[in-house]
Scaffold this active site. Sequence first.
Site, PDB file in Angstrom:
ATOM      1  N   ASP B  71      -3.784  -3.927   1.293  1.00  0.00           N
ATOM      2  CA  ASP B  71      -3.497  -2.990   2.384  1.00  0.00           C
ATOM      3  C   ASP B  71      -2.807  -1.733   1.855  1.00  0.00           C
ATOM      4  OD1 ASP B  71      -1.264  -4.689   1.835  1.00  0.00           O
ATOM      5  OD2 ASP B  71      -0.298  -3.995   3.673  1.00  0.00           O
ATOM      6  N   GLU B 125       1.122  -6.337   3.009  1.00  0.00           N
ATOM      7  CA  GLU B 125       2.304  -6.238   2.158  1.00  0.00           C
ATOM      8  C   GLU B 125       3.153  -5.050   2.574  1.00  0.00           C
ATOM      9  OE1 GLU B 125       4.793  -5.100  -1.335  1.00  0.00           O
ATOM     10  OE2 GLU B 125       3.316  -3.898  -0.267  1.00  0.00           O
TER      11      GLU B 125
END
Lengths: 353, 353
Positions: B71, B125
């Site tokens: 991400d 994350e």
Amino acid sequence: MQLDLSRSVAELTAQIVDVESVSGDEQPLADAIGAALADLPHLRLHRDGNAIVARTDFGRAERVVLAGHIDTVPVNDNLPSRQENGLLYGCGSCDMKSGVAVQLRLAAGLASAIRDVTYVFYDCEEVEAERNGLLRLSRNRPDLLTGDFAILLEPSGGVVEGGCQGTLRADVVARGERAHSARSWLGRNAIHSAGGILDVLRAYEPRQPLVDGLSYHEGLNAVGIRGGVAGNVIPDECTVSVNFRFAPDRSPDQAAEHVRSVFDGFEVHVTDVAGGARPGLGQPAAASFVAAVGGQPRAKLGWTDVARFDALGIPAVNYGPGDPQLAHTRNEHVPVSQIEECEQRMLAWLTMV
Amino acid sequence: MQLDLSRSVAELTAQIVDVESVSGDEQPLADAIGAALADLPHLRLHRDGNAIVARTDFGRAERVVLAGHIDTVPVNDNLPSRQENGLLYGCGSCDMKSGVAVQLRLAAGLASAIRDVTYVFYDCEEVEAERNGLLRLSRNRPDLLTGDFAILLEPSGGVVEGGCQGTLRADVVARGERAHSARSWLGRNAIHSAGGILDVLRAYEPRQPLVDGLSYHEGLNAVGIRGGVAGNVIPDECTVSVNFRFAPDRSPDQAAEHVRSVFDGFEVHVTDVAGGARPGLGQPAAASFVAAVGGQPRAKLGWTDVARFDALGIPAVNYGPGDPQLAHTRNEHVPVSQIEECEQRMLAWLTMV
């Protein structure tokens, strides 16, 4: 929801307060008002969005406009209404569903009067000027708003309040530079920079000028703040929305200039401005109404659509039940005796020579 | 979207950067990674939400974990990717899709190695710890994460970065009392009071302690602010979301205590905390990797899942292409030469005795 206009003005106020009508969600209350007035033979009814206009046609020389907004600020854990020790509590009880109840009682009860009356119930007064229902009416159907004198039944503590302060909203923007928050020293934090905007607000000393003999009181306040990109990003933008309430000795342009100079060094975007109105109590129609209802007139601090009638060339004042200082507070309430007194004085002024 | 793992690691990075994958929206990229690895006979593939785990089964004595998150922070007008003067630009190019490209190239290319390898690609994350895909994996399938040593391919400028700082998020709340903004002096403006919170942030002096010989750098920053009820109401609440990055010589509890004491007089609600990890470069597995890739190790300032491996009892370091100081910036980029160097050094360490 069916309003019972034969009940006392206090009971009717409670009934209206219990129909939630935060700005933008007035339809249920507008529907109820329309239905309650629909079958009265002495009224001509018009609807524009969530605004209702009911006009008499008694053939009198003078026409007065009684106007009130039916929306409220957001509910603040203060519904349903309750009555205690002669006080009616609840969101909108003071600002201004008690005034709306007086309008409705007069509209239903006065099958004849010495003045023709236009009753205006409108939406979206508590939000930005562009959405205001009276403004929309004045554009769509100006013919419905004509009159010799207008009374806004905004809370005025049962005395006539002259003029009104203007209101301006602006976004004041602090900018910075994004960075990862683990290495914040590589960016510039716009929220931290907005501390400078809050410094200005905290230090601001508002004027309290006399205008045409009445004492006004300005104010400059943050009404919103927003900033932030993600939980691990130094934000590059923070916007403080401010509301400047200005005395009617400043024009809207002068007010904007003042706000820009106060926030010198920051971006200022004026998003909404509505000018005030000078008291104008020297005008004949206003003077006669003041004499009829009695009491010592004072300055209106809140912006009201008096300014809009003023702009339409119609003299107007504020006169209604409720302490304006309680408007928009969670503890908002209105003395039942003031609602009754307002109803009685308006009734007398409309029926007795 | 089909990833071509036979292209150069730089071309593959560009391809991955162009698949937008802001936290929460990783599915298209996770699908593409799953599809690209699906037919490789030397890998056993597992999927958990938008996390993909691919494990070799070479029968070696040692197993290493190569992990990377897929991400990114929100796109900031920095997509699609572009290459210029040997630099690859674009959202996630540095943090950490270049590392993910190295993982993918190794996963596809290494049909044999001197160490067994577990490749972990995971989601979320860049947001609060509770949503972290590696945390979810460690709860749902801890058996997939076992290993003797872990390398997170977070940007570290091509040198080994030891340990990581902890991160704590808290909401700091200023309270006031609502009033109509036309009579602001009857209320207490919570946004103005939040100026006191920003004062603390502006005056804060972060520590820069030495821990196990590496130099850390703390930071306390606003990452969000919100307040406001309506454009004509003095607000009764304003919340500043702060992010405290703390050196690994403080525990999460000590970090929370510090933030509470710094904002003494305001309500403090800790919403999210993830402890750091001490460098631990003295441990044998870490020391051998450092010796193999060379360079002078330094402190990791950003929080990384090194701390999560540390908590699982697996020694771990950060090592990946890209300057960590560019992470989360609009100008984020990575030198193509660093991606290639990282791929080559990892390849050598995994294949040469």
